[in-house]
Write an enzyme that holds these catalytic residues in place. Structure first.
Site, PDB file in Angstrom:
ATOM      1  N   GLY A  98      -7.535   0.805   2.606  1.00  0.00           N
ATOM      2  CA  GLY A  98      -7.208   0.492   3.862  1.00  0.00           C
ATOM      3  C   GLY A  98      -7.394  -0.838   4.429  1.00  0.00           C
ATOM      4  O   GLY A  98      -7.403  -1.463   5.096  1.00  0.00           O
ATOM      5  N   TRP A 111      -5.618  -3.625   3.219  1.00  0.00           N
ATOM      6  CA  TRP A 111      -3.919  -4.207   3.331  1.00  0.00           C
ATOM      7  C   TRP A 111      -4.091  -4.008   5.233  1.00  0.00           C
ATOM      8  O   TRP A 111      -3.368  -4.940   5.934  1.00  0.00           O
ATOM      9  CB  TRP A 111      -2.905  -3.673   2.980  1.00  0.00           C
ATOM     10  CG  TRP A 111      -2.999  -4.500   1.445  1.00  0.00           C
ATOM     11  CD1 TRP A 111      -3.632  -5.017   1.087  1.00  0.00           C
ATOM     12  CD2 TRP A 111      -1.677  -4.635   0.511  1.00  0.00           C
ATOM     13  NE1 TRP A 111      -2.745  -5.936   0.181  1.00  0.00           N
ATOM     14  CE2 TRP A 111      -1.929  -5.277  -0.093  1.00  0.00           C
ATOM     15  CE3 TRP A 111       0.129  -4.466   1.501  1.00  0.00           C
ATOM     16  CZ2 TRP A 111      -0.922  -5.931  -1.205  1.00  0.00           C
ATOM     17  CZ3 TRP A 111       0.580  -4.764   0.138  1.00  0.00           C
ATOM     18  CH2 TRP A 111       0.616  -5.825  -1.270  1.00  0.00           C
ATOM     19  N   ASP A 139      -0.432   7.173   3.289  1.00  0.00           N
ATOM     20  CA  ASP A 139      -0.757   8.102   2.307  1.00  0.00           C
ATOM     21  C   ASP A 139      -0.875   9.413   1.190  1.00  0.00           C
ATOM     22  O   ASP A 139      -1.140   9.887   2.968  1.00  0.00           O
ATOM     23  CB  ASP A 139      -2.508   6.861   1.860  1.00  0.00           C
ATOM     24  CG  ASP A 139      -2.712   6.861   0.061  1.00  0.00           C
ATOM     25  OD1 ASP A 139      -2.746   5.458   0.225  1.00  0.00           O
ATOM     26  OD2 ASP A 139      -3.048   7.942  -0.096  1.00  0.00           O
ATOM     27  N   ASP A 173       3.592  11.848   2.313  1.00  0.00           N
ATOM     28  CA  ASP A 173       4.285  11.884   0.898  1.00  0.00           C
ATOM     29  C   ASP A 173       5.570  11.068   1.394  1.00  0.00           C
ATOM     30  O   ASP A 173       6.758  11.712   1.759  1.00  0.00           O
ATOM     31  CB  ASP A 173       4.799  12.919  -0.027  1.00  0.00           C
ATOM     32  CG  ASP A 173       5.354  12.161  -1.556  1.00  0.00           C
ATOM     33  OD1 ASP A 173       5.980  10.809  -1.703  1.00  0.00           O
ATOM     34  OD2 ASP A 173       5.371  13.214  -2.528  1.00  0.00           O
ATOM     35  N   ASP A 221       0.986  -1.747  -1.682  1.00  0.00           N
ATOM     36  CA  ASP A 221       0.051  -2.357  -2.790  1.00  0.00           C
ATOM     37  C   ASP A 221       0.118  -0.847  -3.781  1.00  0.00           C
ATOM     38  O   ASP A 221      -0.767  -0.745  -4.151  1.00  0.00           O
ATOM     39  CB  ASP A 221      -1.377  -2.725  -2.075  1.00  0.00           C
ATOM     40  CG  ASP A 221      -2.031  -3.318  -3.399  1.00  0.00           C
ATOM     41  OD1 ASP A 221      -1.357  -4.028  -4.642  1.00  0.00           O
ATOM     42  OD2 ASP A 221      -3.059  -3.293  -3.778  1.00  0.00           O
ATOM     43  N   LYS A 261       4.217  -4.525  -4.986  1.00  0.00           N
ATOM     44  CA  LYS A 261       3.015  -4.585  -6.088  1.00  0.00           C
ATOM     45  C   LYS A 261       4.332  -4.313  -7.949  1.00  0.00           C
ATOM     46  O   LYS A 261       4.908  -3.192  -7.156  1.00  0.00           O
ATOM     47  CB  LYS A 261       1.999  -4.429  -6.249  1.00  0.00           C
ATOM     48  CG  LYS A 261       1.017  -4.111  -7.340  1.00  0.00           C
ATOM     49  CD  LYS A 261       0.150  -4.473  -7.666  1.00  0.00           C
ATOM     50  CE  LYS A 261      -0.332  -3.027  -7.342  1.00  0.00           C
ATOM     51  NZ  LYS A 261      -2.038  -2.713  -7.129  1.00  0.00           N
TER      52      LYS A 261
END
Length: 233
Positions: A80, A82, A108, A124, A148, A188
Site C-alpha cells: 500500500g 504507492w 490486488d 485479478d 509496482d 516496474k
C-alpha cells in the site's frame, strides 16, 4: 575538547547482524541490509508501508503525474505504499481546500489493509471485465495507471525478466482501456533484453516513453521503471 577521530557522531553507525543458528547467511545479509537502509528508516519514520513509496515519490518529483484532482489506479497495490503517496499527492482526502480532490483506487489479488483516502478492491486485473469494473469504481476513466508488480521469483534471472515484462504488458493493455487521453502509465520492469517490444508497444500509444531508475531503487537491482506520458487514446 578532544577531537572526534572515530567518525562516530558524524554518521549513523551500521548495524551488524549475527547469523543465528538455523538462519541462512543470505537471510542475515538481507536483514542487515534492511536495518541499514536509509529508505527503510525513512519509511518507518514517515509512516509508509515500505521503502517502495520513495520510488514513486521520486518518479513523481521528476514527471509530475500525481497532481491534485487526478484519478489513479494502482495495480498490485499491496502493501500500500504507492497508494499512500498517491492519496497525498492527488489530495484524495481533501486536506488542501484550495486544490481539486482526486481519487485513488488500489487493486490486488490479496486482501490489503485499509488506507485512508484510497478505495481498495480485491481483484485479478486479468479477469474479463476488470477494465469496466475499474471505470465503474472510479466513476470514469483514470489519469494515471501505475504498477509496482513483480511475478514470483523463480531464481532464474532471465525467466524472472520475461515474467515481469509479460506482467507489465498485461498492465499496459489494461491501461489502454481505462486511461483518459493525456494520461500516464508507470510500471516496474527488470532489465534483461526483452524490453524492446514493450517500448515499441508503449510508443504507439504515448507521446513520450522513458526508462528511469530512481535513487530509491537499489543499485544492485536490475529493476527500473517505465514512465509513459501523453496517452493518445
Amino acid at each position: 575538547m578532544a577531537k572526534n577521530t572515530s567518525g562516530r557522531g558524524q554518521r549513523d553507525l551500521k548495524v551488524k547482524v549475527k547469523t543465528a543458528r538455523g538462519r541462512k547467511l543470505s537471510s542475515t545479509r538481507w536483514l542487515q541490509r534492511q536495518l541499514n537502509d536509509p529508505y527503510v528508516k525513512r519509511a518507518q519514520a514517515e509512516g509508509y508501508r515500505g521503502r517502495a513509496a520513495f520510488k514513486i515519490l521520486e518518479l513523481d518529483e521528476k514527471y509530475r503525474f500525481l497532481v491534485p484532482g487526478a484519478r489513479v489506479v494502482d495495480l498490485g497495490c499491496a502493501p500500500g505504499g504507492w497508494c499512500q503517496v498517491a492519496v497525498k499527492r492527488v489530495n484524495a482526502l481533501g486536506e488542501r481546500s484550495d486544490k481539486r480532490v482526486g481519487r485513488v483506487l488500489g487493486i490486488d489479488l490479496q486482501e490489503v489493509e485499509p488506507i485512508a483516502g484510497a478505495e481498495i478492491h480485491q481483484l485479478d486485473f486479468l479477469d474479463d471485465g476488470a477494465d469496466d469494473r475499474i471505470k465503474e469504481w472510479l466513476g470514469g476513466k483514470a489519469d494515471v495507471v501505475m504498477s509496482d508488480m513483480a511475478a514470483s521469483s523463480s531464481g532464474h534471472k532471465q525467466t524472472d525478466h520475461m515474467r515481469i515484462i509479460a506482467l507489465c504488458e498485461a498492465a499496459a493493455y489494461l491501461a489502454f482501456d481505462v486511461l483518459e487521453e493525456g494520461g500516464t502509465f508507470v510500471a516496474k520492469v527488470l532489465a534483461g533484453g526483452a524490453e524492446g517490444d514493450l517500448q515499441k508497444l508503449l510508443k504507439q500509444k504515448f507521446t513520450k516513453v522513458a526508462n528511469v531508475k530512481p535513487p530509491a531503487s537499489r543499485s544492485d537491482s536490475s529493476e527500473k521503471f517505465v514512465v509513459a506520458t501523453g496517452f493518445r487514446g
